[in-house]
Design a protein around this motif. Structure first.
Motif, PDB file in Angstrom:
ATOM      1  N   UNK A 101       0.843  -1.205   0.000  1.00 16.17           N
ATOM      2  CA  UNK A 101       0.000   0.000   0.000  1.00 16.17           C
ATOM      3  C   UNK A 101       0.873   1.249   0.000  1.00 16.17           C
ATOM      4  N   UNK A 102       1.888   1.237   0.867  1.00 16.97           N
ATOM      5  CA  UNK A 102       2.753   2.415   0.983  1.00 16.97           C
ATOM      6  C   UNK A 102       3.496   2.664  -0.319  1.00 16.97           C
ATOM      7  N   UNK A 107       4.604   6.098  -4.694  1.00 21.48           N
ATOM      8  CA  UNK A 107       4.775   6.223  -6.147  1.00 21.48           C
ATOM      9  C   UNK A 107       3.959   7.402  -6.669  1.00 21.48           C
ATOM     10  N   UNK A 108       2.744   7.557  -6.146  1.00 23.16           N
ATOM     11  CA  UNK A 108       1.898   8.680  -6.584  1.00 23.16           C
ATOM     12  C   UNK A 108       2.542  10.021  -6.268  1.00 23.16           C
ATOM     13  N   UNK A 109       3.430  10.026  -5.269  1.00 24.25           N
ATOM     14  CA  UNK A 109       4.126  11.281  -4.929  1.00 24.25           C
ATOM     15  C   UNK A 109       5.552  11.294  -5.488  1.00 24.25           C
ATOM     16  N   UNK A 110       5.821  10.403  -6.423  1.00 22.56           N
ATOM     17  CA  UNK A 110       7.119  10.405  -7.094  1.00 22.56           C
ATOM     18  C   UNK A 110       8.260   9.854  -6.258  1.00 22.56           C
ATOM     19  N   UNK A 180       4.395   6.889   8.690  1.00 23.18           N
ATOM     20  CA  UNK A 180       3.394   6.792   7.626  1.00 23.18           C
ATOM     21  C   UNK A 180       3.959   7.359   6.320  1.00 23.18           C
ATOM     22  N   UNK A 181       3.466   6.850   5.193  1.00 21.64           N
ATOM     23  CA  UNK A 181       3.992   7.272   3.887  1.00 21.64           C
ATOM     24  C   UNK A 181       3.865   8.779   3.684  1.00 21.64           C
ATOM     25  N   UNK A 182       2.786   9.372   4.225  1.00 28.05           N
ATOM     26  CA  UNK A 182       2.576  10.806   4.011  1.00 28.05           C
ATOM     27  C   UNK A 182       3.603  11.655   4.760  1.00 28.05           C
ATOM     28  N   UNK A 183       4.385  11.039   5.644  1.00 26.48           N
ATOM     29  CA  UNK A 183       5.356  11.800   6.432  1.00 26.48           C
ATOM     30  C   UNK A 183       6.764  11.825   5.845  1.00 26.48           C
ATOM     31  N   UNK A 186      10.330  13.792  -0.484  1.00 27.94           N
ATOM     32  CA  UNK A 186      11.473  13.504  -1.351  1.00 27.94           C
ATOM     33  C   UNK A 186      12.455  14.673  -1.418  1.00 27.94           C
ATOM     34  N   UNK A 187      13.733  14.325  -1.264  1.00 29.74           N
ATOM     35  CA  UNK A 187      14.808  15.303  -1.436  1.00 29.74           C
ATOM     36  C   UNK A 187      15.278  15.185  -2.879  1.00 29.74           C
TER      37      UNK A 187
END
Ligand SMILES: [Zn+2]
Ligand SMILES: [Zn+2]
Length: 431
Positions: A101-102, A107-110, A180-183, A186-187
């Motif tokens: 899931x993560x 992936x949706x956030x690159x 959590x993935x939302x936390x 990306x650098x």
């Protein structure tokens, strides 16, 4: 169930820096959040991304977490090996594992496995009305948790339900941290040419906090509201937080007139050269009661008032009484007094009739809130300017003295060494 980056392994125990009793930290083997990751992966839980920390920034909030001063009324267990109080909350690392899931969410956030990310350790429950509408974690009605620092006392329940632990370990580890993935943010790879450039991104939390200050005290909307763009800003404390506040203010209102005060001449000098602050806008503070109206007039001239005073000097430097007087006498009508203290300042009379009548106010902008994306962009954009402010604490977790530096907030170390922003390499980045 869990996708793992090639060449990486998820250990159940890893060398880490953790508090074992109030105010005391050590470096040694500690339980990793392996259990948290697998507990969440099976149940489609939210704690489903493992990040291997590479660089961790030195911040006195780790001390506050180990002293049980933050979060307020913290009940963090410090002697339970099943729930080790691993410190470290400002870091940049590499995504080494994530649940299915993560992976989709990332992936949706690159973001892919192996990417470099800045981690936001502020986590809300995810299901209350505030969390659901996208408010910052600190606004969570159930009480936020801060990985590496502790849980709000009434938040410990949902943290226990979601993770199996009452508080979640931090980034001073050769293992990994789970969030959590939302936390994770990306650098940009092209911004990281070497380890020092990578290290700069462990300041994302501090930069995001400075942006929160600017948002809440109305600096972002200042020009719109007031019709001019060069407010007077006095920053008390020319250390790390003072530096980031000025940097963000300059980004938002380049014409702001910055004044700075500190008890250390070296800090004043370096911040003045960094931002081109002239001598008559610097205040080398000595002795008590330094911010009485007559001292301010002596240093900065008669009729000098500030639209914003930002106190980054740290816990207990300015009393509630001193702050009330400053709001009354040194803050211009319509102005703000802002503090970065997160342990409260008793005795500030924010409801004083003259403060209300003058539309002045008192507040705090400590949390990064939703400003991590801004902070990462900011650091990429201004890397050249600020990279020289960084200094490494050598040998990472191999030097046992790091435990004491972290447990005491690093002020002793900062007195001895030059530099205002310190970081540790906890795992070799292999860029
Ligand atoms: Zn911090
Ligand atoms: Zn919530």
């Amino acid at each position: 169930m869990i996708e793992l980056l090639e060449g990486e392994k998820l250990f159940k125990t890893a060398n880490s820096l953790f508090f074992y009793k109030k105010g005391r930290a050590t470096i040694g083997p500690a339980r990793t959040p392996y259990d948290i990751l697998f507990r969440n992966a099976g149940k489609q839980g939210r704690w489903n991304v493992a990040v291997k920390p590479l660089v961790v920034g030195l911040c006195p909030s780790d001390m506050a977490g180990g002293m049980l001063e933050f979060p307020p009324s913290s009940t963090r267990s410090l002697s339970d090996p099943k729930n080790p109080a691993v410190a470290g909350h400002e870091f940049v690392g590499r995504v080494i594992a994530a649940s299915k899931t993560a992976c989709g969410e990332l992936r949706r956030r690159g973001i892919s496995l192996g990417d470099l990310v800045a981690g936001d350790i502020n986590v809300g429950c995810g299901f209350c009305s505030q969390c659901k509408r996208g408010d910052p974690a600190v606004y969570c009605l159930q009480g936020a948790t801060f990985a590496g620092v502790g849980s709000s006392p009434h938040g410990a329940d949902w943290v226990q339900r979601q993770t199996g632990r009452p508080h979640v370990p931090g980034a001073y580890t050769e293992g990994f941290i789970v969030l959590p993935a939302s936390n994770v943010h990306k650098v940009p790879r092209q911004a990281v040419k070497n380890v020092k450039a990578l290290a700069l991104f462990c300041q994302a939390d501090a930069v995001a906090c400075a942006k929160t200050s600017c948002n809440i005290m109305g600096l972002v909307t200042f020009k719109q509201m007031r019709g001019f763009d060069n407010p007077s800003v006095l920053v008390i404390g020319a250390g790390r937080l003072g530096t980031w506040h000025i940097a963000v203010i300059k980004d938002i209102l380049p014409n702001a007139r910055i004044f700075v005060a500190d008890i250390k001449q070296a800090n004043l000098k370096s911040i003045a050269s960094l931002f081109g602050i002239s001598k008559n806008r610097q205040y080398y503070v000595r002795g008590k009661h330094s911010f009485l109206r007559r001292h301010i007039e002596n240093v900065f001239g008669k009729n000098k008032f500030f639209d914003f005073i930002i106190d980054t000097a740290g816990h207990g430097v300015l009393t509630g009484r001193a702050i009330t007087d400053m709001i009354l006498l040194n803050v211009a009508p319509g102005g703000r007094f802002w503090t970065t203290s997160h342990t409260g300042i008793p005795g500030v009379d924010a409801g004083h009739p003259m403060i209300l009548l003058g539309s002045k106010s008192f507040g705090n902008g400590l949390s990064p809130q939703n400003n991590f994306p801004y902070a990462v962009d900011f650091l990429a954009k201004y890397a050249k300017q600020y990279i020289h402010c960084l200094a490494e604490l050598p040998n990472g977790l191999a030097d046992k003295r790091l435990a004491r530096i972290v447990a005491t907030g690093g002020s002793g170390h900062k007195r001895k060494e030059s530099g205002i922003i310190f970081y540790s390499i906890v795992n070799q980045p292999n860029l």
